[in-house]
Structures are given as C-alpha cells and as structure tokens.
Scaffold this motif. Structure first.
Motif, short mmCIF file in Angstrom:
data_model
loop_
_atom_site.label_atom_id
_atom_site.label_comp_id
_atom_site.label_asym_id
_atom_site.label_seq_id
_atom_site.Cartn_x
_atom_site.Cartn_y
_atom_site.Cartn_z
N ILE A 93 75.72 79.01 -12.95
CA ILE A 93 74.53 79.65 -12.41
C ILE A 93 74.72 81.14 -12.58
CG2 ILE A 93 73.12 80.07 -10.36
CD1 ILE A 93 74.12 77.37 -9.28
N ASP A 94 73.80 81.78 -13.30
CA ASP A 94 73.80 83.24 -13.47
C ASP A 94 72.80 83.81 -12.49
OD1 ASP A 94 75.60 82.99 -15.59
OD2 ASP A 94 74.01 82.94 -17.09
N ILE A 95 73.27 84.67 -11.62
CA ILE A 95 72.41 85.29 -10.62
C ILE A 95 72.22 86.75 -11.02
CG2 ILE A 95 72.11 85.85 -8.18
CD1 ILE A 95 74.20 83.59 -7.64
N ARG A 96 71.02 87.09 -11.44
CA ARG A 96 70.70 88.46 -11.84
C ARG A 96 70.09 89.18 -10.64
NH1 ARG A 96 72.44 91.50 -15.71
NH2 ARG A 96 72.25 89.76 -17.14
N THR A 97 70.77 90.26 -10.22
CA THR A 97 70.27 91.05 -9.10
C THR A 97 69.89 92.44 -9.61
OG1 THR A 97 72.39 92.04 -8.45
CG2 THR A 97 71.88 89.85 -7.55
N ASN A 98 69.39 93.26 -8.71
CA ASN A 98 69.05 94.63 -9.07
C ASN A 98 70.31 95.46 -9.37
OD1 ASN A 98 69.73 94.46 -6.32
ND2 ASN A 98 68.64 96.34 -5.85
N LYS A 99 71.50 94.93 -9.07
CA LYS A 99 72.75 95.65 -9.30
C LYS A 99 73.61 95.05 -10.41
CE LYS A 99 72.75 98.30 -5.44
NZ LYS A 99 73.50 99.28 -4.78
N GLY A 100 73.22 93.91 -10.96
CA GLY A 100 74.03 93.32 -12.02
C GLY A 100 73.98 91.81 -12.04
N LEU A 101 74.99 91.22 -12.67
CA LEU A 101 75.06 89.78 -12.87
C LEU A 101 76.24 89.20 -12.09
CD1 LEU A 101 74.18 87.22 -14.53
CD2 LEU A 101 75.89 87.94 -16.21
N HIS A 102 75.99 88.09 -11.39
CA HIS A 102 77.03 87.33 -10.69
C HIS A 102 76.98 85.92 -11.23
CE1 HIS A 102 77.40 90.62 -7.84
NE2 HIS A 102 76.09 90.59 -7.70
N GLN A 103 78.15 85.30 -11.38
CA GLN A 103 78.18 83.94 -11.93
C GLN A 103 78.89 82.98 -11.00
OE1 GLN A 103 79.93 84.90 -15.81
NE2 GLN A 103 77.94 84.43 -16.71
N ILE A 104 78.33 81.78 -10.94
CA ILE A 104 78.92 80.67 -10.20
C ILE A 104 79.16 79.57 -11.21
CG2 ILE A 104 78.58 78.95 -8.39
CD1 ILE A 104 76.53 80.88 -7.15
N TYR A 105 80.40 79.13 -11.34
CA TYR A 105 80.71 77.98 -12.19
C TYR A 105 80.89 76.79 -11.27
CZ TYR A 105 81.46 81.20 -16.02
OH TYR A 105 81.28 82.14 -17.01
N PHE A 106 80.38 75.63 -11.69
CA PHE A 106 80.51 74.47 -10.82
C PHE A 106 80.61 73.19 -11.63
CE2 PHE A 106 76.01 74.87 -11.58
CZ PHE A 106 75.51 73.57 -11.57
N GLY A 107 81.15 72.20 -10.99
CA GLY A 107 81.22 70.84 -11.51
C GLY A 107 80.64 69.92 -10.46
N TYR A 108 80.98 68.66 -10.53
CA TYR A 108 80.44 67.72 -9.56
C TYR A 108 80.93 67.99 -8.15
CZ TYR A 108 78.76 65.19 -13.58
OH TYR A 108 78.11 64.86 -14.72
N ASP A 109 82.18 68.41 -8.01
CA ASP A 109 82.70 68.63 -6.66
C ASP A 109 83.54 69.91 -6.53
OD1 ASP A 109 84.73 67.63 -8.22
OD2 ASP A 109 85.44 66.19 -6.75
N TYR A 110 83.46 70.80 -7.51
CA TYR A 110 84.16 72.08 -7.43
C TYR A 110 83.20 73.21 -7.73
CZ TYR A 110 88.85 70.16 -7.11
OH TYR A 110 89.97 69.53 -6.67
N VAL A 111 83.54 74.40 -7.24
CA VAL A 111 82.74 75.58 -7.50
C VAL A 111 83.65 76.80 -7.56
CG1 VAL A 111 82.20 76.02 -5.05
CG2 VAL A 111 80.63 76.79 -6.79
N ILE A 112 83.32 77.73 -8.44
CA ILE A 112 84.02 79.02 -8.50
C ILE A 112 82.94 80.09 -8.32
CG2 ILE A 112 85.39 80.62 -9.86
CD1 ILE A 112 86.24 78.25 -11.60
N VAL A 113 83.09 80.90 -7.30
CA VAL A 113 82.14 81.97 -7.03
C VAL A 113 82.88 83.29 -7.18
CG1 VAL A 113 80.55 82.97 -5.35
CG2 VAL A 113 80.89 80.49 -5.42
N GLY A 114 82.32 84.18 -7.98
CA GLY A 114 82.95 85.48 -8.17
C GLY A 114 84.12 85.46 -9.13
N GLY A 115 84.37 84.32 -9.77
CA GLY A 115 85.39 84.22 -10.79
C GLY A 115 86.83 84.28 -10.31
N LYS A 116 87.07 84.22 -9.01
CA LYS A 116 88.43 84.39 -8.51
C LYS A 116 89.00 83.15 -7.83
CE LYS A 116 87.56 89.25 -7.76
NZ LYS A 116 87.34 90.29 -6.78
N THR A 117 88.22 82.54 -6.97
CA THR A 117 88.74 81.48 -6.13
C THR A 117 88.03 80.17 -6.41
OG1 THR A 117 89.13 83.14 -4.42
CG2 THR A 117 89.30 80.86 -3.75
N TYR A 118 88.81 79.12 -6.50
CA TYR A 118 88.28 77.78 -6.70
C TYR A 118 88.05 77.14 -5.33
CZ TYR A 118 90.18 78.52 -11.33
OH TYR A 118 90.47 79.04 -12.56
#
Length: 144
Positions: A93-118
C-alpha cells in the motif's frame, strides 16, 4: 522454606514477570503504528494498492482517492505483534501524503509499516487483505 527455595521462587517469579512484560511490549495496533509513521501534520492525498503475483506473472494495482475508503483502510482495527521473521510480502500500500510517500508491505498475516518492523496480525483473520479484496475496485493488470 529454605533460603535456596525462596531465592529460586523469587527468580522464577521475576523471569515470568519479565516474559509477560516483554510480550506485552511487543503488542500494538495498526492505528498506533500508522500514527508513528504518518505525522499529525500530514494529510493523505491518495492510496495505491499494488499486488504482485510472481507465479501468475502479473501485477494488479488500484489507486484510491475516495476519502471515506481511505479512512476505512487506515482505520482498520488490527492487533499487531512485533516479530523478527516474516513471510513473503508481495502486496503493498503506497500512501501519498502532502509530505511524501509511506509504504506498507503486507501478506495474509504479516505487515511491515515504515520499512523497519515486522508485525504479525493477531489473530490471523486476514483482515487487511480481505478488506482490499472485498472492495470492487477497478484493478489495473500489468503482465510481467
């Protein structure tokens, strides 16, 4: 009780208490994690969902501009638990805000937010993936 038994019991209680405390510190929610990544002074302009299907050699994507759908997607009630390992995460999921781009990677039961922590979604009920799939978005297909 002997002093050794009392000392052993105290050590056991401290270890169990430490484990319980550590385990509680690993738990969070989807909204808490997102609020740490997306600042209060940021407004979401659009959200794109990209699903890479390597076995099918295609990529599906959709851009969401409807603020109500974006708010629902960002406000899902998910309980997360920090993990060191994860499964393959081909969805993004690419979240475009007025300050830039944030990405969330996910699978069926996992998610990575901010590219650092699973995070493991707890309990595993596939809520993020199911939410996206049950909406009848106009998906764009890109062959690989």
């Amino acid at each position: 009780m002997e002093k050794k038994q009392i000392a052993g019991l105290v050590i056991l209680i401290v270890l169990i208490g430490g484990y319980v405390l550590y385990n509680q510190l690993q738990k969070t929610t989807y909204q808490e994690v997102l609020s740490n990544v997306i600042g209060k002074d940021e407004s979401i302009k659009k959200v794109s969902v990209v699903i890479d299907e390597p076995l099918l050699r295609k990529t599906e994507s959709v851009t969401i501009k409807d603020q109500e759908v974006i708010n629902q997607l960002m406000g899902l009630d998910l309980k997360l638990e920090k993990r060191r390992i994860h499964e393959g995460l081909e969805k993004r999921i690419d979240i475009r805000t007025n300050k830039g781009l944030h990405q969330i990677y996910f699978g069926y039961d996992y998610v990575i937010v901010g590219g650092k922590t699973y995070y493991k979604i707890d309990p595993v009920i596939i809520p993020l993936y199911e939410y996206i799939k049950e909406h009848e978005f106009d998906w764009e297909m890109t062959p690989k």
